[in-house]
Design a protein around this motif. Sequence first.
Motif, PDB file in Angstrom:
ATOM      1  N   LEU A 206       0.713  -1.211  -0.058  1.00  0.00           N
ATOM      2  CA  LEU A 206       0.195   0.132   0.067  1.00  0.00           C
ATOM      3  C   LEU A 206       0.783   1.297   0.020  1.00  0.00           C
ATOM      4  CD1 LEU A 206      -2.915  -1.069   2.479  1.00  0.00           C
ATOM      5  CD2 LEU A 206      -2.943  -1.165  -0.051  1.00  0.00           C
ATOM      6  N   SER A 207       2.241   1.021  -0.410  1.00  0.00           N
ATOM      7  CA  SER A 207       2.975   2.394  -0.455  1.00  0.00           C
ATOM      8  C   SER A 207       2.524   2.873  -1.816  1.00  0.00           C
ATOM      9  CB  SER A 207       4.370   1.964  -0.549  1.00  0.00           C
ATOM     10  OG  SER A 207       4.634   1.320  -1.601  1.00  0.00           O
ATOM     11  N   ASP A 208       3.153   4.094  -2.266  1.00  0.00           N
ATOM     12  CA  ASP A 208       2.945   4.728  -3.632  1.00  0.00           C
ATOM     13  C   ASP A 208       3.312   3.925  -4.643  1.00  0.00           C
ATOM     14  OD1 ASP A 208       2.263   7.037  -2.072  1.00  0.00           O
ATOM     15  OD2 ASP A 208       4.087   8.218  -2.183  1.00  0.00           O
ATOM     16  N   ASP A 209       4.284   2.809  -4.401  1.00  0.00           N
ATOM     17  CA  ASP A 209       4.860   2.015  -5.512  1.00  0.00           C
ATOM     18  C   ASP A 209       3.687   0.946  -5.998  1.00  0.00           C
ATOM     19  OD1 ASP A 209       7.246   3.412  -6.014  1.00  0.00           O
ATOM     20  OD2 ASP A 209       7.947   2.253  -4.055  1.00  0.00           O
ATOM     21  N   SER A 210       2.713   0.591  -5.167  1.00  0.00           N
ATOM     22  CA  SER A 210       1.811  -0.375  -5.276  1.00  0.00           C
ATOM     23  C   SER A 210       0.958  -0.481  -6.754  1.00  0.00           C
ATOM     24  CB  SER A 210       0.566  -0.290  -4.324  1.00  0.00           C
ATOM     25  OG  SER A 210       1.189  -0.422  -2.786  1.00  0.00           O
ATOM     26  N   PHE A 211       1.173   0.890  -7.426  1.00  0.00           N
ATOM     27  CA  PHE A 211       0.483   0.853  -8.631  1.00  0.00           C
ATOM     28  C   PHE A 211       1.104   0.152  -9.629  1.00  0.00           C
ATOM     29  CE2 PHE A 211      -0.776   2.735 -12.504  1.00  0.00           C
ATOM     30  CZ  PHE A 211      -2.000   2.302 -12.899  1.00  0.00           C
TER      31      PHE A 211
ATOM     32  N   ALA B 153      -5.422 -14.337 -17.858  1.00  0.00           N
ATOM     33  CA  ALA B 153      -5.453 -14.810 -16.397  1.00  0.00           C
ATOM     34  C   ALA B 153      -6.367 -14.207 -15.633  1.00  0.00           C
ATOM     35  CB  ALA B 153      -3.934 -15.053 -15.921  1.00  0.00           C
ATOM     36  N   LYS B 154      -6.639 -14.750 -14.266  1.00  0.00           N
ATOM     37  CA  LYS B 154      -7.388 -14.142 -13.165  1.00  0.00           C
ATOM     38  C   LYS B 154      -6.254 -13.152 -12.417  1.00  0.00           C
ATOM     39  CE  LYS B 154     -10.247 -17.510 -11.845  1.00  0.00           C
ATOM     40  NZ  LYS B 154     -10.608 -18.358 -10.676  1.00  0.00           N
ATOM     41  N   LEU B 155      -6.632 -12.152 -11.961  1.00  0.00           N
ATOM     42  CA  LEU B 155      -5.637 -11.133 -10.896  1.00  0.00           C
ATOM     43  C   LEU B 155      -6.461 -11.005  -9.580  1.00  0.00           C
ATOM     44  CD1 LEU B 155      -3.300  -9.355 -11.215  1.00  0.00           C
ATOM     45  CD2 LEU B 155      -4.614  -7.308 -11.918  1.00  0.00           C
ATOM     46  N   SER B 156      -5.637 -11.349  -8.785  1.00  0.00           N
ATOM     47  CA  SER B 156      -5.921 -10.863  -7.350  1.00  0.00           C
ATOM     48  C   SER B 156      -5.074 -10.041  -6.666  1.00  0.00           C
ATOM     49  CB  SER B 156      -6.260 -12.394  -6.626  1.00  0.00           C
ATOM     50  OG  SER B 156      -7.191 -13.038  -7.204  1.00  0.00           O
ATOM     51  N   LEU B 157      -5.321  -9.314  -5.728  1.00  0.00           N
ATOM     52  CA  LEU B 157      -4.591  -8.364  -4.839  1.00  0.00           C
ATOM     53  C   LEU B 157      -4.506  -8.856  -3.472  1.00  0.00           C
ATOM     54  CD1 LEU B 157      -5.827  -4.951  -6.378  1.00  0.00           C
ATOM     55  CD2 LEU B 157      -3.955  -6.617  -7.310  1.00  0.00           C
TER      56      LEU B 157
ATOM     57  N   ALA C  20      -9.404   0.571  -4.365  1.00  0.00           N
ATOM     58  CA  ALA C  20      -9.097   1.868  -5.222  1.00  0.00           C
ATOM     59  C   ALA C  20      -8.188   1.330  -6.288  1.00  0.00           C
ATOM     60  CB  ALA C  20      -8.614   2.930  -4.409  1.00  0.00           C
ATOM     61  N   LEU C  21      -7.055   0.564  -6.108  1.00  0.00           N
ATOM     62  CA  LEU C  21      -6.100   0.192  -6.919  1.00  0.00           C
ATOM     63  C   LEU C  21      -6.935  -0.908  -7.910  1.00  0.00           C
ATOM     64  CD1 LEU C  21      -3.150  -0.468  -4.488  1.00  0.00           C
ATOM     65  CD2 LEU C  21      -3.139   0.835  -6.262  1.00  0.00           C
ATOM     66  N   ALA C  22      -7.540  -1.616  -7.575  1.00  0.00           N
ATOM     67  CA  ALA C  22      -8.253  -2.586  -8.231  1.00  0.00           C
ATOM     68  C   ALA C  22      -9.112  -1.849  -9.465  1.00  0.00           C
ATOM     69  CB  ALA C  22      -9.115  -3.556  -7.716  1.00  0.00           C
ATOM     70  N   GLU C  23      -9.780  -0.707  -9.153  1.00  0.00           N
ATOM     71  CA  GLU C  23     -10.306   0.138 -10.022  1.00  0.00           C
ATOM     72  C   GLU C  23      -9.525   0.802 -11.172  1.00  0.00           C
ATOM     73  OE1 GLU C  23     -12.768   2.633  -7.767  1.00  0.00           O
ATOM     74  OE2 GLU C  23     -13.777   1.029  -6.870  1.00  0.00           O
ATOM     75  N   LYS C  24      -8.235   0.943 -10.598  1.00  0.00           N
ATOM     76  CA  LYS C  24      -7.351   1.754 -11.564  1.00  0.00           C
ATOM     77  C   LYS C  24      -6.477   0.573 -12.376  1.00  0.00           C
ATOM     78  CE  LYS C  24      -6.022   5.398  -8.280  1.00  0.00           C
ATOM     79  NZ  LYS C  24      -4.879   5.955  -7.736  1.00  0.00           N
ATOM     80  N   ALA C  25      -6.760  -0.751 -12.268  1.00  0.00           N
ATOM     81  CA  ALA C  25      -5.938  -1.646 -12.877  1.00  0.00           C
ATOM     82  C   ALA C  25      -6.376  -1.989 -14.395  1.00  0.00           C
ATOM     83  CB  ALA C  25      -6.319  -2.895 -12.111  1.00  0.00           C
ATOM     84  N   ASN C  26      -7.451  -1.429 -14.707  1.00  0.00           N
ATOM     85  CA  ASN C  26      -7.992  -1.564 -16.323  1.00  0.00           C
ATOM     86  C   ASN C  26      -7.768  -2.990 -16.508  1.00  0.00           C
ATOM     87  OD1 ASN C  26      -8.325   1.257 -16.932  1.00  0.00           O
ATOM     88  ND2 ASN C  26      -6.146   1.553 -17.154  1.00  0.00           N
ATOM     89  N   TYR C  27      -8.317  -3.800 -15.613  1.00  0.00           N
ATOM     90  CA  TYR C  27      -8.394  -5.375 -15.802  1.00  0.00           C
ATOM     91  C   TYR C  27      -9.221  -5.701 -14.438  1.00  0.00           C
ATOM     92  CZ  TYR C  27      -7.294 -10.021 -17.119  1.00  0.00           C
ATOM     93  OH  TYR C  27      -7.193 -11.383 -17.552  1.00  0.00           O
ATOM     94  N   PRO C  28     -10.175  -6.550 -14.786  1.00  0.00           N
ATOM     95  CA  PRO C  28     -10.986  -7.236 -13.830  1.00  0.00           C
ATOM     96  C   PRO C  28      -9.994  -7.886 -12.467  1.00  0.00           C
ATOM     97  CG  PRO C  28     -11.528  -8.213 -15.833  1.00  0.00           C
ATOM     98  CD  PRO C  28     -10.330  -7.455 -16.287  1.00  0.00           C
TER      99      PRO C  28
END
Length: 140
Positions: free
Chosen positions: A12-17, A32-36, A72-80
Amino acid sequence: MAYKHILVAIDLSDDSFILVNKAATLAKELEAKLSLIHIDVNYAELYTGLIDINLSDTQFKMFDDAQKQLQALAEKANYPVSHTLVGSGDFSDEICQAINNLDIELVVCGHHQDFWSKILSSTKQLMNATPIDLLMVPLK
C-alpha cells in the motif's frame, strides 16, 4: 508457462500501482485471473500485556482502510480483479495460504532497493517459503 491466476502482494505504498499495473498487463496477455493481497502486522499479538487498550477496534479500522485502498487500486488496474484480500500475521504464511486457497500460480511482489531492504526483507522470506513462481519487481 501460461499462468491462470496471478496474485499481487501489495504494501500500500506509492509504488503499489506499479506492481498492479505490471501484473494487470501480464494477466491481460495471458487471459489470467488477477487478485490483490495486503498483509498487515497483527498489532494485538505484538502488544499483548504491554499496553492497556483494546486494539481490535484499531485493527478492524486498519483492515477496512486497507480493503478500501485495495479496491481503489483494483479500479485503476484496467483489468478485472477477482479477489482483494487483507490478512494479518506472518507474510509468507499468509501468502502461501492464499496460494493454496485460490489456486494461485504466480505471485508478483516488489522489492525496495534501499538500505533497510538489505537488512529486513519480507520478499526473502517469501522466496524461501512459496511453492510457486515469483515475479520480483525492483522498486527504487
